[in-house]
Write an enzyme that holds these catalytic residues in place. Structure first.
Site, PDB file in Angstrom:
ATOM      1  N   LYS A 196      63.801 -20.966  66.487  1.00  0.00           N
ATOM      2  CA  LYS A 196      65.014 -20.697  67.276  1.00  0.00           C
ATOM      3  C   LYS A 196      66.171 -21.458  66.655  1.00  0.00           C
ATOM      4  O   LYS A 196      66.146 -22.679  66.540  1.00  0.00           O
ATOM      5  CB  LYS A 196      64.867 -21.117  68.736  1.00  0.00           C
ATOM      6  CG  LYS A 196      66.015 -20.554  69.604  1.00  0.00           C
ATOM      7  CD  LYS A 196      66.226 -21.319  70.889  1.00  0.00           C
ATOM      8  CE  LYS A 196      67.147 -22.499  70.738  1.00  0.00           C
ATOM      9  NZ  LYS A 196      68.576 -22.131  70.436  1.00  0.00           N
ATOM     10  N   CYS A 213      73.226 -37.401  63.129  1.00  0.00           N
ATOM     11  CA  CYS A 213      72.391 -38.215  64.021  1.00  0.00           C
ATOM     12  C   CYS A 213      72.238 -39.645  63.538  1.00  0.00           C
ATOM     13  O   CYS A 213      72.052 -40.563  64.334  1.00  0.00           O
ATOM     14  CB  CYS A 213      71.022 -37.558  64.203  1.00  0.00           C
ATOM     15  SG  CYS A 213      70.170 -37.223  62.643  1.00  0.00           S
ATOM     16  N   GLU A 215      75.710 -42.049  71.810  1.00  0.00           N
ATOM     17  CA  GLU A 215      75.912 -41.270  70.593  1.00  0.00           C
ATOM     18  C   GLU A 215      77.109 -40.343  70.813  1.00  0.00           C
ATOM     19  O   GLU A 215      77.015 -39.360  71.544  1.00  0.00           O
ATOM     20  CB  GLU A 215      74.655 -40.467  70.263  1.00  0.00           C
ATOM     21  CG  GLU A 215      74.758 -39.715  68.953  1.00  0.00           C
ATOM     22  CD  GLU A 215      73.503 -38.937  68.637  1.00  0.00           C
ATOM     23  OE1 GLU A 215      73.123 -38.891  67.455  1.00  0.00           O
ATOM     24  OE2 GLU A 215      72.904 -38.364  69.561  1.00  0.00           O
ATOM     25  N   GLU A 243      63.024 -35.214  66.221  1.00  0.00           N
ATOM     26  CA  GLU A 243      64.037 -35.972  65.491  1.00  0.00           C
ATOM     27  C   GLU A 243      65.277 -35.932  66.358  1.00  0.00           C
ATOM     28  O   GLU A 243      65.924 -34.900  66.502  1.00  0.00           O
ATOM     29  CB  GLU A 243      64.268 -35.340  64.119  1.00  0.00           C
ATOM     30  CG  GLU A 243      64.946 -36.286  63.143  1.00  0.00           C
ATOM     31  CD  GLU A 243      66.446 -36.125  63.126  1.00  0.00           C
ATOM     32  OE1 GLU A 243      67.126 -36.960  63.786  1.00  0.00           O
ATOM     33  OE2 GLU A 243      66.943 -35.199  62.487  1.00  0.00           O
TER      34      GLU A 243
END
Length: 537
Positions: A228, A338, A435, A304
């Site tokens: 996906k 990230c 983040e 991850e």
């Protein structure tokens, strides 16, 4: 290799910025009346027409491009303008089921797992060659759909994409078990077998590279896949999948479903006939994915996830070099990375000098149409991410961090944000904890190694860290003390096909790339056979 050129390519200093007056940001701004601000001239120009056509917008199931069962589509947008690039088939649970059925049949009955490893390797090598042949189209689609600078996509990311498949093609015929000595008259061997149907969910910040990180090892080990793509960036996954079939991949081995997380993503994570799941994205979504996998058939999951990486500048650092590397560590890919070095810890003895040079470097950063040569920073991915970043900037101001530069949108359309630098940042501020995933650099002060190790580790994340020092003992101390999956010493964002990547704590579980990634897609089977009248044991 190309990946190692990313730092020099993207972070080079471009100093010619037209002058204007910085807008005041109130008591927490140091920018005065005579300081230059970012140019909006390039944003006033008409967007450059991308040198590529969009030819693939349907789902790819069982080797064919097909409409979604519902017939619905969704728009994928140009981040430069917010305008529609194309309408893409919107897959949901029914389409995921169709794709899983195709992948299961291809695994149980098709030729892929039964091919020799050498034959699988040759298909992957042909695909890598096709990627190089069609690199211009892939790079243009990646920039158009994502907003990243075209120079970055064309000169670093697409070459790395091809390199990753060359790498995994090389592994395909080198995967084997062991013969293990055991007590008694028995022959004991292990077999490394493909796990079956792999579900994979990739993010929007590096669509092509995340495709490679997941599809490469899964195919090299003989699995079939339902992937996906991110709803923000569906175009390059479809193009790459078409090239894989052109290289000789059998129908059903790789199926690509574009759609939304709560529908297509959730259906894939909870599907009872998916044997393994791999996800890259936010930590909060990762928790949902893990729960869905556990509540269905307890499928193993590789995650991850997010990060809040420290970049530590020690007192012996060459300040000019440290400023440039810290700038790259945070602002690369519009800050949408990230492992971005989003907490810049600077020793108190060089803090003031570093700060002045860091905000000057941010002010020189060129922002504009990512197809324009020399642009370092394009738009953020979409309005949701754009608004989120601006909320964090307001939070920093309200928390009494000092806004040194930036802090506002650039232009009147699209999702461009000024490169932003905060000083006097404290560990308990949201901009130091969460983040942000945007071009916002937080610069913190520290006194000694013991203090900075403690503060750097006081986070729920543990993806990566950077250390800038001329002292090998300091480098060794920090590299072992920091609880993260990757430590870059006097460099940052050095990615190689063979270097494993993954995090500690809430930054995920498992490793991608390198030999470690193969284990994600293999089962180990022990086979024990009695021995009679053997000459030796």
């Amino acid at each position: 290799m190309a990946a190692r050129r990313i730092s020099s390519l993207i972070s080079r200093s471009l100093s010619s910025v037209p002058s204007a007056v910085f807008l005041s940001h109130g008591k927490n701004s140091r920018w005065g009346r005579n300081i230059h601000r970012y140019s909006t001239a390039v944003l006033a120009e008409e967007p450059i027409t991308p040198p590529v056509q969009v030819n693939y917008t349907k789902l790819l199931i069982n080797g064919e491009f097909v409409d979604s069962t519902s017939g619905k589509t969704f728009p994928t947008l140009d981040p430069r303008t917010g305008e529609v690039i194309a309408h893409v088939a919107e897959g949901d649970a029914e389409d995921i089921d169709r794709a899983v059925v195709a992948a299961r049949k291809a695994f149980d009955e098709g030729p892929w797992p039964k091919m020799t490893a050498y034959e699988r390797s040759r298909i992957l090598l042909r695909f890598a060659d096709l990627v190089e042949k069609h690199s211009d189209e892939l790079a243009a689609l990646e920039t158009w759909d994502n907003g990243k600078p075209h120079e970055q996509a064309a000169k670093a990311e697409v070459p790395m994409f091809a390199r990753l498949f060359h790498y995994y093609a090389g592994w395909a015929d080198k995967i084997h078990g062991l013969t293990v000595p055991a007590d008694g008259n028995y022959h004991h061997q292990t077999l490394h077998e493909p796990i079956g149907v792999a579900g994979q969910i990739i993010p929007w910040n590096f669509p092509l590279l995340m495709f490679a990180w997941k599809v490469g090892p899964a195919l090299a080990t003989g699995n079939t896949i339902v992937l996906k793509s991110a709803e923000q960036t569906p175009l390059t996954a479809l193009y790459a999948a078409k090239l894989l079939h052109e290289a000789g991949l059998p129908p059903g081995v790789l199926n690509v479903v574009s759609g939304y997380g709560p529908t297509a993503g959730a259906a894939l994570a909870s599907h009872m006939d998916v044997d393994k799941l791999a996800f890259t994205g936010s930590t909060n979504t990762g928790k949902i994915v893990l729960e869905l996998a556990a509540k269905s058939n307890l499928k193993p999951v590789t995650l991850e996830l997010g990060g809040k990486s420290p970049f530590i500048v020690c007192e012996d650092a060459d300040v000019d070099k440290a400023v440039e590397l810290a700038h790259f560590a945070l602002f690369f890919n519009q800050g949408q990375c990230c492992c971005a070095g989003s907490r810049t810890f600077v020793h108190e003895k060089i803090y003031d000098e570093f700060l002045e040079k860091a905000k000057a470097r941010a002010a020189r950063r060129t922002v504009g149409d990512p197809f324009k040569k020399g642009i370092e920073q394009g738009p953020q991915i979409d309005s949701e991410q754009f608004d989120k970043i601006l909320r964090y900037i307001r939070s920093g101001i309200e928390s009494n961090a000092t806004l040194e530069c930036g802090g506002e949108r650039l232009g009147s359309k699209g999702y461009f944000i000024q490169p932003t630098v905060f000083s006097n940042v404290q560990d308990d501020m949201l901009i130091a904890q969460d983040e942000i995933f945007g071009p916002v650099q937080s610069i913190l002060k520290f006194k000694d190694l013991k203090e900075v190790v403690s503060r750097a580790n006081q986070t729920r994340y543990g993806l990566a860290a950077g250390v800038f020092t001329q002292n090998i003992d300091t480098a060794n101390t920090l590299s072992r003390a920091l609880r993260v999956g990757t430590v870059w010493i006097n460099c940052f964002d050095v990615f190689d096909a063979a270097i494993p990547f993954g995090g500690y704590k809430m930054s995920g579980q498992g490793r991608e790339k390198g030999i470690y990634s193969l284990n994600n897609y293999l089962q180990v089977k022990a086979v024990v056979t009695p021995l009679k009248n053997t000459a030796w044991l």
